[in-house]
Design an enzyme around this catalytic site. Structure first.
Site, PDB file in Angstrom:
ATOM      1  N   LYS A   1       2.424 -76.142 -22.486  1.00 46.09           N
ATOM      2  CA  LYS A   1       2.877 -75.441 -21.254  1.00 46.09           C
ATOM      3  C   LYS A   1       4.210 -75.439 -20.792  1.00 46.09           C
ATOM      4  O   LYS A   1       5.308 -74.816 -20.711  1.00 46.09           O
ATOM      5  CB  LYS A   1       2.018 -75.449 -20.001  1.00 46.09           C
ATOM      6  N   ASN A   2       4.563 -76.854 -20.725  1.00 46.82           N
ATOM      7  CA  ASN A   2       6.124 -77.257 -20.257  1.00 46.82           C
ATOM      8  C   ASN A   2       7.062 -77.329 -20.869  1.00 46.82           C
ATOM      9  O   ASN A   2       8.131 -77.329 -20.678  1.00 46.82           O
ATOM     10  CB  ASN A   2       5.822 -78.544 -19.416  1.00 46.82           C
TER      11      ASN A   2
ATOM     12  N   ARG B   1       7.055 -72.458  -9.793  1.00 52.12           N
ATOM     13  CA  ARG B   1       8.385 -72.793  -9.573  1.00 52.12           C
ATOM     14  C   ARG B   1       9.014 -72.836 -10.824  1.00 52.12           C
ATOM     15  O   ARG B   1      10.404 -72.704 -10.780  1.00 52.12           O
ATOM     16  CB  ARG B   1       7.933 -74.308  -9.038  1.00 52.12           C
TER      17      ARG B   1
ATOM     18  N   CYS C   1       6.068 -76.978  -2.515  1.00 51.92           N
ATOM     19  CA  CYS C   1       5.036 -77.279  -3.711  1.00 51.92           C
ATOM     20  C   CYS C   1       4.136 -78.325  -3.305  1.00 51.92           C
ATOM     21  O   CYS C   1       4.566 -79.199  -2.570  1.00 51.92           O
ATOM     22  CB  CYS C   1       5.905 -77.512  -4.697  1.00 51.92           C
TER      23      CYS C   1
ATOM     24  N   ARG D   1      10.184 -80.329  -3.740  1.00 53.73           N
ATOM     25  CA  ARG D   1      10.814 -80.038  -5.140  1.00 53.73           C
ATOM     26  C   ARG D   1      12.153 -79.645  -5.198  1.00 53.73           C
ATOM     27  O   ARG D   1      12.166 -78.356  -5.546  1.00 53.73           O
ATOM     28  CB  ARG D   1       9.808 -79.640  -5.959  1.00 53.73           C
ATOM     29  N   PRO D   2      13.282 -80.335  -4.761  1.00 52.70           N
ATOM     30  CA  PRO D   2      14.592 -79.643  -4.716  1.00 52.70           C
ATOM     31  C   PRO D   2      14.803 -79.130  -6.034  1.00 52.70           C
ATOM     32  O   PRO D   2      14.633 -79.652  -6.987  1.00 52.70           O
ATOM     33  CB  PRO D   2      15.407 -80.868  -4.138  1.00 52.70           C
ATOM     34  N   ILE D   3      16.089 -78.430  -6.170  1.00 55.14           N
ATOM     35  CA  ILE D   3      16.681 -78.053  -7.433  1.00 55.14           C
ATOM     36  C   ILE D   3      18.120 -78.420  -7.328  1.00 55.14           C
ATOM     37  O   ILE D   3      19.091 -77.479  -8.046  1.00 55.14           O
ATOM     38  CB  ILE D   3      16.345 -76.548  -7.970  1.00 55.14           C
ATOM     39  N   ASP D   4      18.379 -79.146  -6.429  1.00 60.00           N
ATOM     40  CA  ASP D   4      20.040 -79.522  -6.347  1.00 60.00           C
ATOM     41  C   ASP D   4      20.766 -79.977  -7.539  1.00 60.00           C
ATOM     42  O   ASP D   4      21.975 -79.540  -7.867  1.00 60.00           O
ATOM     43  CB  ASP D   4      20.013 -80.649  -4.936  1.00 60.00           C
ATOM     44  N   LEU D   5      19.899 -80.420  -8.355  1.00 57.51           N
ATOM     45  CA  LEU D   5      20.460 -81.163  -9.400  1.00 57.51           C
ATOM     46  C   LEU D   5      21.038 -79.861 -10.434  1.00 57.51           C
ATOM     47  O   LEU D   5      21.903 -79.862 -11.199  1.00 57.51           O
ATOM     48  CB  LEU D   5      19.793 -82.161 -10.193  1.00 57.51           C
TER      49      LEU D   5
ATOM     50  N   ASP E   1       2.195 -86.458 -14.724  1.00 58.75           N
ATOM     51  CA  ASP E   1       1.274 -85.492 -14.972  1.00 58.75           C
ATOM     52  C   ASP E   1      -0.234 -86.093 -15.492  1.00 58.75           C
ATOM     53  O   ASP E   1      -1.079 -85.254 -15.743  1.00 58.75           O
ATOM     54  CB  ASP E   1       1.758 -84.559 -15.930  1.00 58.75           C
TER      55      ASP E   1
ATOM     56  N   ARG F   1      -3.894 -72.563 -14.648  1.00 52.85           N
ATOM     57  CA  ARG F   1      -2.422 -72.557 -14.788  1.00 52.85           C
ATOM     58  C   ARG F   1      -1.768 -73.246 -15.846  1.00 52.85           C
ATOM     59  O   ARG F   1      -0.865 -73.069 -16.464  1.00 52.85           O
ATOM     60  CB  ARG F   1      -1.812 -72.992 -13.583  1.00 52.85           C
TER      61      ARG F   1
HETATM   62  C1  EPZ Z   1       8.518 -80.958 -14.720  1.00 52.56           C
HETATM   63  O1  EPZ Z   1       8.874 -80.567 -13.622  1.00 52.56           O
HETATM   64  C2  EPZ Z   1       7.297 -80.476 -15.191  1.00 52.56           C
HETATM   65  N1  EPZ Z   1       7.063 -78.818 -15.151  1.00 52.56           N
HETATM   66  C3  EPZ Z   1       6.166 -81.079 -14.220  1.00 52.56           C
HETATM   67  O2  EPZ Z   1       4.890 -80.510 -14.679  1.00 52.56           O
HETATM   68  C4  EPZ Z   1       6.344 -82.522 -14.118  1.00 52.56           C
HETATM   69  O3  EPZ Z   1       5.553 -83.035 -13.406  1.00 52.56           O
HETATM   70  C5  EPZ Z   1       7.900 -83.017 -13.917  1.00 52.56           C
HETATM   71  O4  EPZ Z   1       8.705 -82.437 -14.843  1.00 52.56           O
HETATM   72  C6  EPZ Z   1       8.139 -84.329 -14.054  1.00 52.56           C
HETATM   73  O5  EPZ Z   1       7.723 -84.846 -15.595  1.00 52.56           O
HETATM   74  C7  EPZ Z   1       7.510 -78.195 -16.093  1.00 52.56           C
HETATM   75  O6  EPZ Z   1       8.065 -78.629 -16.976  1.00 52.56           O
HETATM   76  C8  EPZ Z   1       7.383 -76.848 -15.928  1.00 52.56           C
HETATM   77  P1  EPZ Z   1      11.693 -83.029 -12.309  1.00 52.56           P
HETATM   78  P2  EPZ Z   1      10.421 -80.473 -12.864  1.00 52.56           P
HETATM   79  O7  EPZ Z   1      12.953 -82.181 -12.151  1.00 52.56           O
HETATM   80  O8  EPZ Z   1      11.271 -80.454 -14.133  1.00 52.56           O
HETATM   81  C9  EPZ Z   1      13.491 -84.684  -8.447  1.00 52.56           C
HETATM   82  C10 EPZ Z   1       2.612 -80.132 -14.539  1.00 52.56           C
HETATM   83  O9  EPZ Z   1       1.600 -80.620 -13.956  1.00 52.56           O
HETATM   84  N2  EPZ Z   1      14.399 -83.746  -8.840  1.00 52.56           N
HETATM   85  O10 EPZ Z   1      11.885 -83.679 -13.835  1.00 52.56           O
HETATM   86  O11 EPZ Z   1      10.572 -79.689 -11.826  1.00 52.56           O
HETATM   87  C11 EPZ Z   1      12.111 -84.165  -8.208  1.00 52.56           C
HETATM   88  O12 EPZ Z   1      11.751 -83.904  -6.871  1.00 52.56           O
HETATM   89  C12 EPZ Z   1       3.885 -80.347 -13.735  1.00 52.56           C
HETATM   90  O13 EPZ Z   1       2.650 -79.489 -15.509  1.00 52.56           O
HETATM   91  C13 EPZ Z   1      15.442 -83.587  -7.758  1.00 52.56           C
HETATM   92  O14 EPZ Z   1      15.713 -84.554  -6.879  1.00 52.56           O
HETATM   93  O15 EPZ Z   1      10.335 -82.004 -12.405  1.00 52.56           O
HETATM   94  C14 EPZ Z   1      11.126 -85.276  -8.696  1.00 52.56           C
HETATM   95  O16 EPZ Z   1      11.096 -86.303  -7.790  1.00 52.56           O
HETATM   96  C15 EPZ Z   1       4.056 -80.233 -12.380  1.00 52.56           C
HETATM   97  N3  EPZ Z   1      16.298 -82.651  -7.612  1.00 52.56           N
HETATM   98  C16 EPZ Z   1      11.900 -85.875  -9.900  1.00 52.56           C
HETATM   99  O17 EPZ Z   1      13.445 -85.360  -9.706  1.00 52.56           O
HETATM  100  C17 EPZ Z   1      16.199 -81.613  -8.541  1.00 52.56           C
HETATM  101  O18 EPZ Z   1      17.078 -80.747  -8.849  1.00 52.56           O
HETATM  102  C18 EPZ Z   1      11.601 -85.356 -11.234  1.00 52.56           C
HETATM  103  O19 EPZ Z   1      11.514 -83.885 -11.090  1.00 52.56           O
HETATM  104  C19 EPZ Z   1      15.174 -81.636  -9.563  1.00 52.56           C
HETATM  105  C20 EPZ Z   1      14.303 -82.745  -9.437  1.00 52.56           C
END
Ligand code: EPZ
Length: 419
Positions: free
Chosen positions: A22-23, A91, A115, A120-124, A306, A398
């Site tokens: 999925k991811n 998301r 969420c 779950r910010p997207i600032d990065l 996960d 999902r």
């Molecule tokens: C991906 O989410 C996966 N989703 C998630 O899968 C998975 O849990 C996660 O990676 C971590 O492995 C998909 O691929 C669709 P991240 P993602 O950005 O990319 C912080 C599932 O069950 N962060 O790697 O959104 C964030 O809050 C799921 O299938 C920022 O601070 O996760 C977290 O603490 C749910 N700023 C950490 O980074 C940002 O801009 C890692 O999140 C982005 C993230």
């Protein structure tokens, strides 16, 4: 709304085939927006999150055809605004930002809301787009991106919680069509990022370093048609291995990549199970005594967040006292309260669960919350005494293709009923 009834106490045995990831599939489908030519993606799992992504692509103007796991997408002419009604459901819709910015130099997509697994910010992601030259505005609940041109840049995407998986993918998708070279430091090393880079490369992108913390991307003028097969879902694979650990005599998962599962296989071996594997399959069987674990979730190649909930379900019985620390999404413990309803003895403090394994859990009505927490409840119910009723099953759908049917094929007794 469906619910699932798990009749506990059956033991599992046999083989189960793992679906496409999925991811991986979500950003790969979004990446098809980067070309006007037709892309063909194979091994796309049949999941509601995938359905949402295909709907978004259609709304953006792409022609989408789907037949038994193969999706063909032709995004000849596209719009750059993704409607809130669909975006708010998932998301991962933010994955279209990078491709829209890369191809059209503009995008308008709703900002994802809260969420259940935490803030779950997207600032990065946004920091990366800005570094490439985009003007980023958040207005009326929407993210607006605009650039006259995109220029390669050096970007560090490591945040407070480590690297970002979708953020790395998103910035990579914008950078493949930027002018000049982009270097992403602090990149996520997940196999899903490598899969996306492989697809982009097949489309004509020039990327090196995928699977390491440093990606180098040499921008090209345009991308072209490509075919791609999505990698097997390592989290579905891990979930079925835990099912085997919890209730199995001997369970084999096929169409999997054991190299993507190293941290999970190490944890299962340490917990007292026997693991053997070939290039494309893994077999788990009980091996006498069960042992406690000290687990900490980490970015890949560490133990995946996960898989945390599923391991909590396993450790809730007959493993002594284990400690599970969640470092990626520190609040991701919704399953704990539900496991306690089934008789688990778990103390939660801060971002750590101390699990005192009990002899047996008992069936109870429980509530599915996020996807993996829901899967954990199904797993916990397999050896439990009596029937567990799991409500809000749409969370499981999902991310797991027919989890009830697949577990039943191994000998479980799970019914899906209309609530
Ligand atoms: C991906 O989410 C996966 N989703 C998630 O899968 C998975 O849990 C996660 O990676 C971590 O492995 C998909 O691929 C669709 P991240 P993602 O950005 O990319 C912080 C599932 O069950 N962060 O790697 O959104 C964030 O809050 C799921 O299938 C920022 O601070 O996760 C977290 O603490 C749910 N700023 C950490 O980074 C940002 O801009 C890692 O999140 C982005 C993230």
């Amino acid at each position: 709304m469906d619910k699932i009834l798990v009749h506990g106490g059956r033991s599992l045995e046999g083989q189960v085939r793992i679906g496409g990831s999925k991811n991986s599939a979500l950003p790969i489908l979004a990446a098809t927006l980067l070309t006007k030519e037709k892309c063909v993606i194979d091994c796309v799992p049949d999941l509601s999150d995938i359905h949402y992504m295909l709907t978004i692509l259609s709304q953006l103007g792409a022609e989408v055809e789907r037949a038994s796991g193969v999706v063909q997408i032709l995004a000849e002419k596209i719009r750059t605004e993704a409607p809130y009604e669909i975006v708010r459901k998932m998301r991962a819709s933010v994955c279209v930002l990078g491709p829209l910015l890369g191809r059209e130099k503009k995008a308008k997509v709703s900002l994802p809301g809260g969420c259940v697994i935490g803030d779950r910010p997207i600032d990065l992601h946004l920091k990366g787009f800005e570094a490439l030259g985009a003007k980023v505005t958040v207005k009326g609940g929407d993210i607006l991106l605009e650039a006259s041109r995109l220029r390669g840049a050096r970007i560090n995407l490591r945040g407070r919680q480590g690297p970002t998986v979708l953020g790395t993918g998103n910035v990579m998708m914008a950078a493949v069509l930027a002018e000049g070279e982009t270097v992403i430091e602090g990149a996520a090393e997940e196999p899903e990022v490598v899969d996306l880079a492989d697809f982009l490369t097949a489309m004509g992108a020039r990327i090196s370093g995928a699977g390491t913390q440093r990606l180098e991307i040499e921008g090209v003028k345009e991308l072209h048609a490509a075919k791609h097969t999505v990698i097997p879902d390592r989290i579905e694979a891990g979930t079925f291995l835990v099912a085997g650990a919890i209730a199995g005599k001997k369970v084999t998962i096929t169409r999997t990549n054991p190299r993507h599962l190293e941290a999970v296989l190490t944890a299962l071996t340490t917990a007292g199970f026997e693991i053997s594997h070939t290039e494309e399959s893994v077999t788990i069987s009980p091996n006498g005594s069960r042992k406690p674990l000290h687990l900490e979730t980490l970015p890949y190649p560490g133990f995946p967040t996960d898989m945390q909930a599923q391991f909590c379900a396993m450790l809730a019985t007959r493993h002594g006292t284990s400690v599970v620390t969640e470092t990626v999404f520190p609040q991701r413990f919704m399953h704990v309260a539900e496991l306690k309803r089934m008789g688990a003895n778990i103390e939660l403090s801060d971002h750590r669960a101390t699990i005192h394994g009990v002899e047996q859990l008992s069936g109870a009505p429980v509530m599915a919350s996020d996807l993996r927490a829901s899967a954990a409840l199904v797993l916990a119910a397999l050896p439990a005494d009596g029937v567990t009723e799991i409500n809000r099953v749409y969370h499981i759908d999902r991310g797991y293709e027919r989890i009830d049917e697949k577990l039943n094929s191994l000998g479980a007794h799970i019914e899906r009923v209309k609530a």
